[in-house]
Design a protein around this motif. Structure first.
Motif, PDB file in Angstrom:
ATOM      1  N   SER A  63     -85.206  33.393  -2.490  1.00 13.95           N
ATOM      2  CA  SER A  63     -84.018  34.193  -2.174  1.00 13.95           C
ATOM      3  C   SER A  63     -82.891  33.761  -3.102  1.00 13.95           C
ATOM      4  O   SER A  63     -83.041  32.817  -3.887  1.00 13.95           O
ATOM      5  CB  SER A  63     -83.598  34.037  -0.708  1.00 13.95           C
ATOM      6  N   PHE A  64     -81.754  34.455  -2.959  1.00 16.90           N
ATOM      7  CA  PHE A  64     -80.576  34.131  -3.757  1.00 16.90           C
ATOM      8  C   PHE A  64     -79.354  34.021  -2.861  1.00 16.90           C
ATOM      9  O   PHE A  64     -79.287  34.642  -1.797  1.00 16.90           O
ATOM     10  CB  PHE A  64     -80.302  35.220  -4.802  1.00 16.90           C
ATOM     11  N   ASP A  86     -78.825  34.836   1.634  1.00 13.50           N
ATOM     12  CA  ASP A  86     -80.123  35.424   1.983  1.00 13.50           C
ATOM     13  C   ASP A  86     -80.405  36.734   1.272  1.00 13.50           C
ATOM     14  O   ASP A  86     -81.011  37.658   1.836  1.00 13.50           O
ATOM     15  CB  ASP A  86     -80.259  35.594   3.502  1.00 13.50           C
ATOM     16  N   VAL A  87     -80.015  36.833   0.023  1.00 12.10           N
ATOM     17  CA  VAL A  87     -80.345  38.005  -0.790  1.00 12.10           C
ATOM     18  C   VAL A  87     -81.839  37.915  -1.124  1.00 12.10           C
ATOM     19  O   VAL A  87     -82.284  36.899  -1.672  1.00 12.10           O
ATOM     20  CB  VAL A  87     -79.498  38.050  -2.075  1.00 12.10           C
ATOM     21  N   ALA A 138     -80.543  30.473  -7.264  1.00 12.63           N
ATOM     22  CA  ALA A 138     -81.946  30.717  -6.930  1.00 12.63           C
ATOM     23  C   ALA A 138     -82.345  29.658  -5.904  1.00 12.63           C
ATOM     24  O   ALA A 138     -82.214  28.448  -6.156  1.00 12.63           O
ATOM     25  CB  ALA A 138     -82.812  30.608  -8.174  1.00 12.63           C
ATOM     26  N   VAL A 139     -82.821  30.105  -4.746  1.00 12.77           N
ATOM     27  CA  VAL A 139     -83.033  29.236  -3.590  1.00 12.77           C
ATOM     28  C   VAL A 139     -84.524  29.145  -3.261  1.00 12.77           C
ATOM     29  O   VAL A 139     -85.260  30.127  -3.420  1.00 12.77           O
ATOM     30  CB  VAL A 139     -82.221  29.782  -2.389  1.00 12.77           C
ATOM     31  N   THR A 163     -81.174  24.629  -3.956  1.00 11.84           N
ATOM     32  CA  THR A 163     -80.971  25.366  -5.208  1.00 11.84           C
ATOM     33  C   THR A 163     -81.959  24.896  -6.267  1.00 11.84           C
ATOM     34  O   THR A 163     -81.993  23.715  -6.621  1.00 11.84           O
ATOM     35  CB  THR A 163     -79.525  25.193  -5.720  1.00 11.84           C
ATOM     36  N   LEU A 164     -82.742  25.830  -6.766  1.00 14.96           N
ATOM     37  CA  LEU A 164     -83.683  25.552  -7.854  1.00 14.96           C
ATOM     38  C   LEU A 164     -83.001  25.699  -9.216  1.00 14.96           C
ATOM     39  O   LEU A 164     -83.276  24.946 -10.148  1.00 14.96           O
ATOM     40  CB  LEU A 164     -84.855  26.538  -7.794  1.00 14.96           C
TER      41      LEU A 164
END
Length: 177
Positions: A63-64, A86-87, A138-139, A163-164
């Motif tokens: 998710s983003f 939670d995109v 980017a999660v 967070t990646l």
């Protein structure tokens, strides 16, 4: 009158290093002034969120989170203009003035204006140009495990562990006296 104070650090320079990916916009440019369309109504702006598009994020992204932060606000803690959590990973572009209700469960928490959704730029009149740090995080989880009542700081705390990679664009805005 310009408020005399040191330049605040970029907020992401203070956090652990993560990977990066590409973020672009049809509406705002890194280091360049934003149009009043993206400023808050209190300074005569349109209060419209800018178009954002991203690519090249890690394959394990689930998710983003999209944020906008003004580190130059004269508050001692900056000013959160937008925190959209939670995109879904399938969403890689937000239209200008995005309707968040159509984003598959994504939601905004209250910004520092006390409203949900995007709140445009509104630096004090006559102050130096403020930086508006638009970031797409980017999660590694589909849901960040925060609710609509979470604060921006609490979302940021949770992002520190999930967070990646992060993509950032930093336009500016100034209200002349």
């Amino acid at each position: 009158m310009t408020l005399e104070r040191p330049i605040a650090p970029d907020p992401y320079e203070l956090l652990p290093t993560v990977g990066s990916f590409a973020l672009s916009s049809d509406d705002v440019r890194n280091g360049e002034p934003m149009d009043a369309t993206y400023a808050h109504g209190s300074v005569g702006g349109g209060n419209v969120s800018p178009h954002l598009s991203w690519s090249g994020f890690p394959a394990e992204t689930k998710s983003f989170v999209v944020t906008c932060f003004d580190p130059d606000a004269p508050t001692g803690s900056g000013f959160w203009h937008w925190v959209l959590v939670d995109v879904p990973v399938s969403v890689t572009e937000l239209a200008g003035g995005v309707d968040e209700t159509g984003l598959g469960g994504a939601f905004s928490i209250r910004n520092d204006y006390g409203d949900t959704g995007y709140g445009g730029a509104a630096p004090p009149a006559g102050d130096r140009p403020h930086r508006y740090v638009f970031a797409v995080h980017a999660v590694d989880v589909e849901r960040l495990d925060v609710g609509p009542g979470a604060s921006p700081a609490y979302v940021g705390f949770n992002l520190a562990f999930h967070t990646l990679a992060r993509a950032v664009i930093r336009p500016t805005y100034q209200v002349t006296a």
